[in-house]
Design a protein around this motif. Structure first.
Motif, mmCIF file in Angstrom:
data_model
loop_
_atom_site.group_PDB
_atom_site.id
_atom_site.type_symbol
_atom_site.label_atom_id
_atom_site.label_comp_id
_atom_site.label_asym_id
_atom_site.label_seq_id
_atom_site.Cartn_x
_atom_site.Cartn_y
_atom_site.Cartn_z
ATOM 1 N N LEU A 116 0.845 -1.202 0.000
ATOM 2 C CA LEU A 116 0.000 0.000 0.000
ATOM 3 C C LEU A 116 0.882 1.254 0.000
ATOM 4 O O LEU A 116 2.047 1.192 0.365
ATOM 5 C CB LEU A 116 -0.930 -0.022 1.223
ATOM 6 C CG LEU A 116 -2.091 -1.019 1.130
ATOM 7 C CD1 LEU A 116 -2.736 -1.216 2.491
ATOM 8 C CD2 LEU A 116 -3.125 -0.577 0.113
ATOM 9 N N CYS B 203 -9.647 5.261 2.342
ATOM 10 C CA CYS B 203 -10.292 3.983 2.083
ATOM 11 C C CYS B 203 -11.404 3.710 3.094
ATOM 12 O O CYS B 203 -12.196 2.809 2.930
ATOM 13 C CB CYS B 203 -9.260 2.864 2.151
ATOM 14 S SG CYS B 203 -8.279 2.935 3.660
ATOM 15 N N CYS C 288 -3.208 2.641 6.660
ATOM 16 C CA CYS C 288 -2.914 1.572 5.714
ATOM 17 C C CYS C 288 -2.917 0.208 6.405
ATOM 18 O O CYS C 288 -3.265 -0.804 5.811
ATOM 19 C CB CYS C 288 -1.563 1.815 5.059
ATOM 20 S SG CYS C 288 -1.582 3.261 3.985
ATOM 21 N N MET D 14 -6.439 -1.057 6.566
ATOM 22 C CA MET D 14 -6.838 -1.472 5.224
ATOM 23 C C MET D 14 -6.228 -2.836 4.890
ATOM 24 O O MET D 14 -6.900 -3.719 4.349
ATOM 25 C CB MET D 14 -6.367 -0.406 4.226
ATOM 26 C CG MET D 14 -6.590 -0.771 2.783
ATOM 27 S SD MET D 14 -8.328 -0.729 2.310
ATOM 28 C CE MET D 14 -8.167 -0.572 0.522
ATOM 29 N N CYS E 192 -8.143 1.490 -2.664
ATOM 30 C CA CYS E 192 -7.239 2.550 -2.229
ATOM 31 C C CYS E 192 -7.215 3.616 -3.316
ATOM 32 O O CYS E 192 -6.595 3.422 -4.353
ATOM 33 C CB CYS E 192 -5.843 1.991 -1.987
ATOM 34 S SG CYS E 192 -4.628 3.287 -1.694
ATOM 35 N N CYS F 4 -8.652 11.284 -2.572
ATOM 36 C CA CYS F 4 -8.952 10.695 -1.267
ATOM 37 C C CYS F 4 -10.266 11.239 -0.709
ATOM 38 O O CYS F 4 -10.872 10.641 0.164
ATOM 39 C CB CYS F 4 -7.818 10.938 -0.282
ATOM 40 S SG CYS F 4 -7.689 12.648 0.295
#
Lengths: 318, 448, 292
Positions: C44, C52, C57, C60, C75, C183
């Motif tokens: 990632l 996300c 991360c 995720m 992502c 994002c």
């Protein structure tokens, strides 16, 4: 209507007392002590003060202009206050190049490194003074003689006396309380005039620049702690009155410990802070290597301020 | 002398219009009556374009439990029911009425006679207050009938009448206490009877000694018509004494718990203007269609107190006080500490408009923000024992759980912190934003 | 000499003892974890932006490893280039998503033009804390358009990728397409809901209405020179039925739009902006011009 209306959220009125006005009041409050110092030590005092103030202002301006690249901040007079306080913590006979060095340490390292006014954790003037005291102990502790007395401070005399094994009452015999109160004693030139400093403190209280909490906590703790020691062994320890009237007690309690940036936000926090300073000062004075401990005590408690600020006072438990 | 225990400030009071008797303002040419002049659900319009209305006629009925009726303050023809810009430029649903003559509902008693007798049951008094659309007249505009109906299990013991008027400049409550003393006292008696309280206090700051004396005199005269003795309590001048929680603490010494209401400590607080409105509604059948508005400012030619119909444009008031000075920079609906700056001065007077303050160039702009010097003055002056410097910074960093731990929801938005800040940090701007966000988070958590 | 020996010896003994203690403690309290989580995390981007829907991360990565169906996990920062290797590594189907970019739907600059006029003139002056959220809570805004950009830069503050800036000339935010990871933080931060995530489009070409004003045409026209007045000319000229008109505001559906740009020429207010096309003539568009 000729103008565009201005819109903002409430409140729409503000106190006329800004940062500059408060700093100006601190300077006014320092004037009586400065006057007494000039009377006791002569014009040399003014030279040291002027150099210290000028250097502090110039260093802050340069750093703000070329390193931080922010708007000029010298207008708020905080650099002037730092300059005067640093000068007050120096002997009047100090070489001027040391004053320049001290101002640089105070402003550049003590204040601007952290981002300037309000962000510095340690009192800048004390950072400068302690640097000089440790790096140049000889120049920082040779005071010009006052009124026929030796060049050593009363606290240094007491410490010497204790080491030499003779009684503290011999030292006490040399001290005249009126002289101590007025400032006729050896020491850093701004800290000697106890009465003038108290006068300045009363002015700050009247102008609501400071509250009574920190000075009273510092001096009260010093008095209480030293009184206990004195009561237990009057031959070994100095009396509370001598402790309060000598060294940096008044200057530290009224002007240095109450520095906004480096003292707790709440009044009750101020009481804890002040008590800590008083306690550490007496410990250093009585058992430490240095005759005077006010500067160190304030710096140590400065480091604890973020912790004190975390204590939630006043609100009922929910 | 009594006052609240913690914090507070002393802004210059500038009560320029304190000596000006209440003047009746002429009717406007057209009145705009917003359907949401109160806290809670907006009222629902009961008239449509083209309808003829008379003064006192119901034009919108309460849209929920926490809501209030709206009555026509003028007689004439409804020209529109549409969104109209309010003082902040936000369009809110309003009834627009073109004024024709001044014809009143015949049921309203317009005679000046004082009616002291009331044989109504408490529930009937509350019903009449609800019918009249009365809201808190101090500016909070919370529907009064809701405050007078304590939730089950809670009992009101003490009624406190707020005659503090701690906001600088404003004098409308002061004038009401002086000129309509008997009506206010009868109104207070009615509220006390509706609540069934044992004790009633009227809190007045001691910068209004004439009002204190007058109230005491009338209370003594009318003692037989009242359910119990009413005590007039002089209070030491200090802002924000008029805040509910501060006033309760000042008079009774009781502390309203965090996130709680005055009723949690057995108290109900009502404004003197509300007491007057209650008197008129219950004894005279007159709904809330007019109010006393202070129009003031250092550059205003004639600072005045006007008896104004709801819906009158603010610009009409300014004209009546001598017109807007050319260099006006700010027009504030309310007082300088908690009022809202207006971007649209043609917006109407509403039920919660206690004053209009016109500010010239000297005081209008805020000084530029400088670095926080950590003086702690905001902590010292906060009447709720919060840490404004911390809360404002947590909001800027969007650290909502920390802000909640710092009890940001307890903020009463009095503005003492921002007033006193020597670095001119807009503390309350940030805290208000943080409070809204944190309250949103708390609400979603509670609803889960 | 002996001092030195003692010192060294003491330190060595201390080191050995502590190492042994640490070894056993580590054994005793070891947390058993799927080793794939670490590997996925390393694949990632490591921006920890939260786009996300997970706090970082790591979160995720845990979800990617534990969930059977990862089609809902995406992502936006790394895009398909990141998701594909992860899906291959985990042996799951890769989630597909059209690459998006943030677009600012307001072109009403409040700045003075050389001729002394203003596209969107101010009627009042906001003097509070520099925050769009606070200004928006204070009043309808400092111009006649209560929908337009307030220009205090709440979007700039939240952007973790330095992809959005206020243009000092126009006072409006501009997105740097190359840096934008879609994002969505600026979309959430904008109290006026001006910013939209749109398809980047082929070769970064896209056409959109740079206005969200829902006032009636006459009101809009008075408040802003480039505001959408809801005249509907673009709707008529569009051959692909990509434009809808609702509440006096046109909206171009990015999926249906075929980038013919007829609407751009037709719009009397110049509210429709084209981005990424080769420059034939200098368009009057303000915000994205020259950046894509």
């Amino acid at each position: 209507m000729a103008n565009k209306l201005i819109i903002s959220q409430s409140p729409h009125v503000f106190t006329p007392r800004g940062t500059t006005s408060i700093m100006g009041d601190v300077l006014i409050a320092l004037l009586p002590a400065l006057a007494v110092s000039v009377w006791v030590f002569g014009w040399q005092v003014l030279a040291v003060t002027v150099v210290s103030v000028a250097c502090c202002v110039v260093f802050e301006w340069l750093i703000q202009r070329y390193l931080i690249k922010g708007p000029a901040t010298i207008g708020n007079l905080s650099a002037v206050v730092t300059g005067v306080l640093l000068a007050f913590n120096l002997p009047s006979s100090i070489p001027l190049w040391l004053v320049i060095l001290g101002s640089f340490v105070a402003i550049a390292i003590g204040k601007m490194t952290f981002g300037g006014l309000g962000k510095n954790p340690f009192n800048p003037a004390l950072v400068g003074r302690v640097f000089l005291l440790i790096a140049y102990p000889v120049q920082m502790t040779s005071f010009p003689p006052v009124d026929g007395m030796t060049g050593a401070t009363p606290l240094a005399l007491a410490k010497e006396a204790l080491k030499g094994g003779c009684s503290v009452s011999d030292v006490m015999a040399q001290l005249n309380m009126n002289d101590l109160l007025l400032g006729l004693k050896s020491g850093s030139f701004g800290e000697v005039a106890a009465l003038a400093l108290i006068l300045g403190g009363l002015y700050l209280l009247a102008r609501k620049v400071i509250t009574w909490h920190i000075p009273v906590a510092v001096l009260g703790t010093m008095a209480a702690f030293s009184a206990i020691l004195w009561f237990v062994a009057p031959d070994t320890y100095l009396s509370p009155a001598v402790h309060l009237l000598t060294g940096g007690a008044m200057l530290g309690a009224i002007f240095m410990a109450t520095d906004y940036s480096t003292s707790p936000m709440s009044r009750r926090g101020g009481l804890i802070f002040g008590a800590g300073i008083g306690l550490i000062t007496i410990i250093i004075r009585v058992w430490g290597a240095y005759p005077e401990g006010m500067s160190f005590a304030i710096l140590i408690m400065n480091a604890l301020v973020p912790l004190i600020n975390r204590i939630k006072f006043g609100r009922a438990t929910r | 002398m009594k006052t609240f225990p913690r914090g507070g400030i002393h802004p210059p009071s500038n009560k320029l219009s304190a000596g000006e008797p209440i003047k009746v303002l002429p009717l406007p040419a057209s009145a705009v009556i917003p359907l949401s002049q109160h806290l809670g659900a907006p009222a629902v319009a009961q008239v449509a374009k083209g309808d003829k209305v008379v003064v006192g006629q119901l034009i919108a009925s309460a849209g929920g439990f926490v809501s209030a009726n709206v009555h026509s303050p003028v007689s004439g023809t409804v020209t529109a029911v549409e969104p109209v810009a309010n003082g902040s430029g936000v369009k809110v649903m309003s009834v627009v009425i073109a004024v024709e003559g001044d014809e009143w509902l015949p049921t309203i008693d317009r005679s000046p006679n004082l009616v002291t007798d009331c044989r109504l049951e408490p529930s009937e008094i509350v019903a009449k207050i609800a019918e009249a659309g009365i809201v808190g007249m101090g500016g909070a505009t919370f529907p009064t009938q809701v405050k007078l109906s304590p939730p089950p299990g809670k009992k009101a013991e003490v009624l406190i009448i707020n005659g503090v008027e701690c906001e600088p400049y404003l004098t409308s409550d002061h004038r009401i206490m002086l000129e309509h003393t008997s009506q206010v006292i009868v109104g207070v008696g009615l509220i006390a009877r509706a609540l069934g309280v044992e004790k009633t206090y009227i809190g007045v700051e001691n910068n209004k000694p004439d009002a204190i004396e007058q109230l005491r005199k009338v209370v003594a005269e009318m003692v037989r018509a009242l359910p119990h003795h009413i005590e007039v309590v002089p209070l030491k001048v200090r802002y924000p004494q008029g805040g509910e929680k501060q006033l309760i603490a000042a008079i009774t010494g009781r502390a309203v718990p965090s996130m709680g209401l005055p009723i949690d400590v057995g108290c109900v607080v009502q404004n003197v203007g509300t007491a007057l409105a209650v008197y008129e509604a219950v004894q005279k059948n007159k709904p809330l269609i007019e109010r006393v508005v202070t129009l003031t400012g250092k550059d205003i030619p004639a600072p005045s107190n006007f008896l104004t119909r709801i819906g009158t444009p603010v610009s009409d008031l300014i004209k009546a006080a001598g017109g807007l000075p050319v260099d006006t920079q700010k027009v504030i609906g309310g007082g300088p500490m908690m009022g809202r700056a207006m971007s649209n001065i043609d917006a109407p007077v509403t039920k919660g408009t206690s004053g209009i303050l016109v500010v010239g160039p000297k005081e209008a702009s805020r000084c530029a923000e400088t670095a926080c010097i950590k003086c702690g003055k905001c902590v010292t002056v906060c009447p709720m024992a919060l840490e404004p410097y911390l809360l404002s910074r947590l909001t800027q960093k969007q650290l909502w759980s920390e802000a909640e731990a710092g009890a940001i929801f307890d903020c009463i938005e009095c503005g003492s912190c921002a007033y006193t800040c020597p670095a001119r940090v807009p503390l309350l701007d940030w805290i208000r934003l943080g409070k809204t966000e944190v309250n949103k988070i708390i609400r979603t958590r509670l609803s889960c | 000499m002996m001092t030195l020996v003692y010192t060294v010896a003491a330190l060595v003994v201390l080191g050995v003892v502590l190492a042994v203690v640490l070894y056993f403690v580590a054994q005793r309290f070891r947390v058993v974890e799927d080793p794939r989580i670490d590997q996925v995390e390393s694949l990632l981007p490591g921006a920890n932006c939260g786009a996300c829907g997970y706090p970082g991360c790591r979160g995720m990565a845990e979800a990617l490893v534990s969930d059977e169906d990862i089609s809902a996990l995406y992502c936006p920062v790394g895009g398909t280039a990141t998701m594909k290797p992860i899906a291959e590594f985990l042996g799951k189907a890769a989630p597909e998503r059209e690459p998006e970019v943030a677009v600012v739907r307001c072109a009403g600059s409040c700045a003075l033009k050389p001729d002394g006029t203003t596209v969107r003139p101010r009627h009042s002056h906001y003097d509070g804390a520099p925050s769009c959220a606070i200004e928006s809570a204070t009043y309808a805004g400092d111009t006649g358009c209560s929908f337009g950009c307030l220009g205090k830069g709440d979007c700039v503050v939240v952007c973790a990728f330095d992809a959005i800036h206020i243009n000092p000339q126009t006072g409006l935010p501009e997105v740097i397409d190359e840096k934008c990871t879609s994002c969505g933080k600026c979309v959430k931060a904008c109290p006026k809901m001006i910013i939209e995530l749109r398809r980047r489009g082929p070769k970064g070409r896209r056409v959109f209405v740079s206005c969200i004003n829902k006032d009636k045409g006459a009101v809009t026209r008075k408040a802003c020179e480039v505001g959408c007045i809801g005249c509907g000319k673009c709707v008529k000229v569009c051959e692909f039925e990509a434009i809808t008109l609702e509440n006096n505001l046109a909206y171009i559906d990015p999926v249906k739009c075929r980038l013919c740009r007829k609407c751009v020429a037709e719009c009397p207010q110049n509210s429709i902006i084209e981005v990424g096309f080769p420059t034939k003539k200098p368009t009057q568009s303000v915000s994205q011009e020259g950046l894509s």
